[in-house]
Motif scaffolding. Structure first.
Motif, PDB file in Angstrom:
ATOM      1  N   ILE A  88       4.933  -6.298  -7.151  1.00 48.75           N
ATOM      2  CA  ILE A  88       4.086  -5.427  -6.332  1.00 48.75           C
ATOM      3  C   ILE A  88       3.315  -4.399  -7.143  1.00 48.75           C
ATOM      4  CG2 ILE A  88       5.457  -5.756  -4.250  1.00 48.75           C
ATOM      5  CD1 ILE A  88       6.726  -3.087  -4.710  1.00 48.75           C
ATOM      6  N   TYR A  89       3.678  -4.194  -8.403  1.00 48.45           N
ATOM      7  CA  TYR A  89       2.905  -3.288  -9.254  1.00 48.45           C
ATOM      8  C   TYR A  89       2.086  -4.047 -10.312  1.00 48.45           C
ATOM      9  CZ  TYR A  89       5.626   0.399  -7.058  1.00 48.45           C
ATOM     10  OH  TYR A  89       6.191   1.248  -6.128  1.00 48.45           O
ATOM     11  N   GLN A  90       1.946  -5.342 -10.136  1.00 51.12           N
ATOM     12  CA  GLN A  90       1.212  -6.173 -11.092  1.00 51.12           C
ATOM     13  C   GLN A  90      -0.044  -6.711 -10.397  1.00 51.12           C
ATOM     14  OE1 GLN A  90       0.284  -9.333 -12.319  1.00 51.12           O
ATOM     15  NE2 GLN A  90      -0.001  -8.423 -14.335  1.00 51.12           N
ATOM     16  N   THR A  91      -1.201  -6.309 -10.878  1.00 50.52           N
ATOM     17  CA  THR A  91      -2.465  -6.592 -10.180  1.00 50.52           C
ATOM     18  C   THR A  91      -2.715  -8.083  -9.982  1.00 50.52           C
ATOM     19  OG1 THR A  91      -3.427  -4.557 -11.069  1.00 50.52           O
ATOM     20  CG2 THR A  91      -4.955  -6.213 -10.212  1.00 50.52           C
ATOM     21  N   ALA A  92      -2.478  -8.896 -11.011  1.00 51.37           N
ATOM     22  CA  ALA A  92      -2.749 -10.333 -10.898  1.00 51.37           C
ATOM     23  C   ALA A  92      -1.868 -10.967  -9.827  1.00 51.37           C
ATOM     24  CB  ALA A  92      -2.532 -11.016 -12.254  1.00 51.37           C
ATOM     25  N   GLY A  95      -5.108 -11.312  -2.082  1.00 50.95           N
ATOM     26  CA  GLY A  95      -6.557 -11.144  -2.169  1.00 50.95           C
ATOM     27  C   GLY A  95      -6.962  -9.950  -3.015  1.00 50.95           C
ATOM     28  N   ASP A  96      -8.234  -9.919  -3.364  1.00 53.83           N
ATOM     29  CA  ASP A  96      -8.746  -8.909  -4.296  1.00 53.83           C
ATOM     30  C   ASP A  96      -8.755  -7.500  -3.723  1.00 53.83           C
ATOM     31  OD1 ASP A  96      -9.175 -10.897  -6.139  1.00 53.83           O
ATOM     32  OD2 ASP A  96     -11.298 -11.156  -5.653  1.00 53.83           O
ATOM     33  N   HIS A  97      -8.724  -7.363  -2.408  1.00 52.58           N
ATOM     34  CA  HIS A  97      -8.900  -6.044  -1.797  1.00 52.58           C
ATOM     35  C   HIS A  97      -7.597  -5.465  -1.260  1.00 52.58           C
ATOM     36  CE1 HIS A  97     -13.184  -6.593  -2.241  1.00 52.58           C
ATOM     37  NE2 HIS A  97     -13.092  -7.769  -1.647  1.00 52.58           N
ATOM     38  N   ILE A  98      -6.470  -5.969  -1.729  1.00 55.11           N
ATOM     39  CA  ILE A  98      -5.182  -5.519  -1.200  1.00 55.11           C
ATOM     40  C   ILE A  98      -4.979  -4.021  -1.397  1.00 55.11           C
ATOM     41  CG2 ILE A  98      -4.047  -6.200  -3.366  1.00 55.11           C
ATOM     42  CD1 ILE A  98      -2.447  -6.075   0.133  1.00 55.11           C
ATOM     43  N   LEU A  99      -5.510  -3.460  -2.470  1.00 54.96           N
ATOM     44  CA  LEU A  99      -5.295  -2.034  -2.748  1.00 54.96           C
ATOM     45  C   LEU A  99      -6.495  -1.175  -2.368  1.00 54.96           C
ATOM     46  CD1 LEU A  99      -3.385  -2.165  -6.145  1.00 54.96           C
ATOM     47  CD2 LEU A  99      -2.465  -1.953  -3.830  1.00 54.96           C
ATOM     48  N   ASP A 100      -7.416  -1.733  -1.593  1.00 57.15           N
ATOM     49  CA  ASP A 100      -8.545  -0.945  -1.103  1.00 57.15           C
ATOM     50  C   ASP A 100      -8.121  -0.221   0.172  1.00 57.15           C
ATOM     51  OD1 ASP A 100      -9.964  -2.019  -3.136  1.00 57.15           O
ATOM     52  OD2 ASP A 100     -11.132  -3.411  -1.906  1.00 57.15           O
ATOM     53  N   ARG A 153       0.824  -1.212   0.000  1.00 49.76           N
ATOM     54  CA  ARG A 153       0.000   0.000   0.000  1.00 49.76           C
ATOM     55  C   ARG A 153       0.855   1.258   0.000  1.00 49.76           C
ATOM     56  NH1 ARG A 153      -3.737  -3.107   4.267  1.00 49.76           N
ATOM     57  NH2 ARG A 153      -5.161  -4.100   2.775  1.00 49.76           N
ATOM     58  N   ALA A 154       1.960   1.237   0.747  1.00 49.59           N
ATOM     59  CA  ALA A 154       2.847   2.401   0.750  1.00 49.59           C
ATOM     60  C   ALA A 154       3.460   2.610  -0.636  1.00 49.59           C
ATOM     61  CB  ALA A 154       3.944   2.217   1.796  1.00 49.59           C
ATOM     62  N   CYS A 155       3.873   1.536  -1.278  1.00 47.11           N
ATOM     63  CA  CYS A 155       4.445   1.648  -2.628  1.00 47.11           C
ATOM     64  C   CYS A 155       3.435   2.246  -3.599  1.00 47.11           C
ATOM     65  CB  CYS A 155       4.891   0.282  -3.125  1.00 47.11           C
ATOM     66  SG  CYS A 155       6.412  -0.337  -2.373  1.00 47.11           S
ATOM     67  N   HIS A 156       2.198   1.780  -3.541  1.00 50.22           N
ATOM     68  CA  HIS A 156       1.188   2.271  -4.465  1.00 50.22           C
ATOM     69  C   HIS A 156       0.783   3.706  -4.148  1.00 50.22           C
ATOM     70  CE1 HIS A 156       0.070  -1.186  -7.081  1.00 50.22           C
ATOM     71  NE2 HIS A 156       0.788  -1.821  -6.170  1.00 50.22           N
ATOM     72  N   LEU A 173      -0.554  -9.502  -7.188  1.00 50.34           N
ATOM     73  CA  LEU A 173      -1.038  -9.047  -5.889  1.00 50.34           C
ATOM     74  C   LEU A 173      -2.292  -9.802  -5.456  1.00 50.34           C
ATOM     75  CD1 LEU A 173      -0.622  -5.170  -6.225  1.00 50.34           C
ATOM     76  CD2 LEU A 173       0.799  -6.733  -4.894  1.00 50.34           C
ATOM     77  N   GLN A 174      -3.238  -9.940  -6.360  1.00 48.34           N
ATOM     78  CA  GLN A 174      -4.492 -10.592  -6.002  1.00 48.34           C
ATOM     79  C   GLN A 174      -4.309 -12.069  -5.707  1.00 48.34           C
ATOM     80  OE1 GLN A 174      -6.949  -9.511  -9.372  1.00 48.34           O
ATOM     81  NE2 GLN A 174      -7.672  -7.630  -8.383  1.00 48.34           N
ATOM     82  N   ASP A 175      -3.415 -12.727  -6.441  1.00 53.13           N
ATOM     83  CA  ASP A 175      -3.161 -14.149  -6.198  1.00 53.13           C
ATOM     84  C   ASP A 175      -2.603 -14.377  -4.793  1.00 53.13           C
ATOM     85  OD1 ASP A 175      -4.065 -14.868  -8.670  1.00 53.13           O
ATOM     86  OD2 ASP A 175      -2.081 -15.068  -9.580  1.00 53.13           O
ATOM     87  N   LEU A 176      -1.746 -13.475  -4.333  1.00 52.09           N
ATOM     88  CA  LEU A 176      -1.063 -13.675  -3.058  1.00 52.09           C
ATOM     89  C   LEU A 176      -1.768 -13.024  -1.875  1.00 52.09           C
ATOM     90  CD1 LEU A 176       2.666 -13.195  -4.142  1.00 52.09           C
ATOM     91  CD2 LEU A 176       1.565 -15.330  -3.470  1.00 52.09           C
TER      92      LEU A 176
END
Length: 326
Positions: free
Chosen positions: A301-305, A312-317, A249-252, A307-310
């Motif tokens: 860490i900047y690749q959505t798939a 979950g879908d709400h990691i960037l919420d 989250r900090a990176c994003h 992130l979601q695989d490892l």
């Protein structure tokens, strides 16, 4: 304008980013990624290589070998290419693809360990492989970033003084803990300085650097699966552990403001902001070290798939926090 003849002769050390407008807390981020190796590991790499040369350990027939999760391997690849040495990097499956490709582009060999040691993780397996190589052929020279005093000495001689020149009234310094070379070098330097500086080590959750139970860690850079031999906790005032979700989250959050940093930087920034939120001291001068930039993390860490695989879908919420919202 600098003019150089070797790649390691250039290393921009004076660039800082003020993160107040992004996170709402005054924190100066020392950017260490502006050199041809792309990370702070260039400092330790050149210190260890040139010390080995002065001592006669490295000869034209030597083959450098090192265990690395990525950045030191790239730095040593660059130096080996410049100086005419062969280099073999022993890494594991968590190493970013871009780092492996960089090493190979520079003429190095990369060996990937796929099976982890049941008690010492991937790092233990990597070290065992390196030791077996050295036992089998005396041409192999292992610099051993985990035990080599040149690792911390590079930061005692360079990184610490660089920060001191820019911030003569420094109060607190946040440093990520991997091999603890940067941490120990800077901590030793500021222990001898003209005023006390609080040294806060930032570690990844799941790392056993400062004790505790090992856990899953998917982002390379910070954290260890064994206690770092270089670590002397008497130089550390406080330890903060950061979950990988907070690193991401900090990176994003930084990327949404145009600053693309690596995973280690996200961990350090997240830990520093947590500390600053709990210590609201007026006029505090705080600095954190950003080990690298973010290009090597585009497929993680900047690749959505990924992130979601490892995670979950709400990691960037998450809710954006800015100075204007405080």
């Amino acid at each position: 304008m600098p003019v150089i003849s070797t790649p390691h002769a250039f290393n921009e050390s004076r660039l800082y980013v003020d993160l107040r407008s992004i996170f709402g807390r005054s924190l100066y981020l020392k950017c260490e990624g502006f050199n041809f190796a792309g990370s702070i590991k260039l400092k330790a790499a050149i210190e260890m290589v040139e010390t080995a040369e002065r001592r006669g350990v490295l000869t034209p027939d030597s083959i450098l070998v090192e265990s690395s999760s990525g950045n030191l391997g790239v730095a040593l690849s660059m130096i080996a290419a410049s100086k005419g040495y062969r280099f073999l990097c022993v890494t594991d499956s968590r190493c970013n693809l871009s780092a492996r490709l960089l090493m190979e582009a520079l003429g190095s060999q990369v060996h990937i360990i796929s099976d982890l040691d049941p008690t010492r993780g991937f790092l233990g397996a990597r070290i065992d492989y390196v030791r077996a190589l050295c036992d089998s052929d005396d041409r192999y020279v292992w610099l051993s970033q985990y035990t080599n005093p040149g690792n911390w000495r590079a930061h005692y001689r360079r990184t610490g003084p660089e920060i001191a020149r820019q911030f003569p009234r420094l109060d607190v310094l946040f440093i990520g803990a991997g091999t603890t070379g940067t941490l120990m070098g800077c901590a030793r330097y500021f222990r001898e300085w003209h005023r006390p500086v609080r040294i806060v080590a930032v570690d990844s959750a799941g790392s056993v650097t400062f004790g505790g139970k090992p856990g899953r860690r998917m982002i390379p850079g910070l954290g260890m699966s064994i206690r770092p031999p270089l670590l002397d906790e008497s130089y550390v005032d406080e330890v903060i552990r950061v979950e990988e979700a907070e690193t991401i989250r900090a990176c994003h959050r930084l990327a949404r403001r145009g600053f693309l940093f690596g995973g280690s930087t996200g961990t350090v920034v997240s830990g520093a902001m947590d500390w600053l939120d709990r210590h609201r001291t007026p006029g505090l001068t705080a600095v954190a070290i950003a080990p690298d930039l973010g290009e090597r993390y585009l497929d993680t860490i900047y690749q959505t798939a990924w992130l979601q695989d490892l995670y979950g879908d709400h990691i960037l919420d998450f809710d954006e926090v800015t100075a204007d919202s405080l």
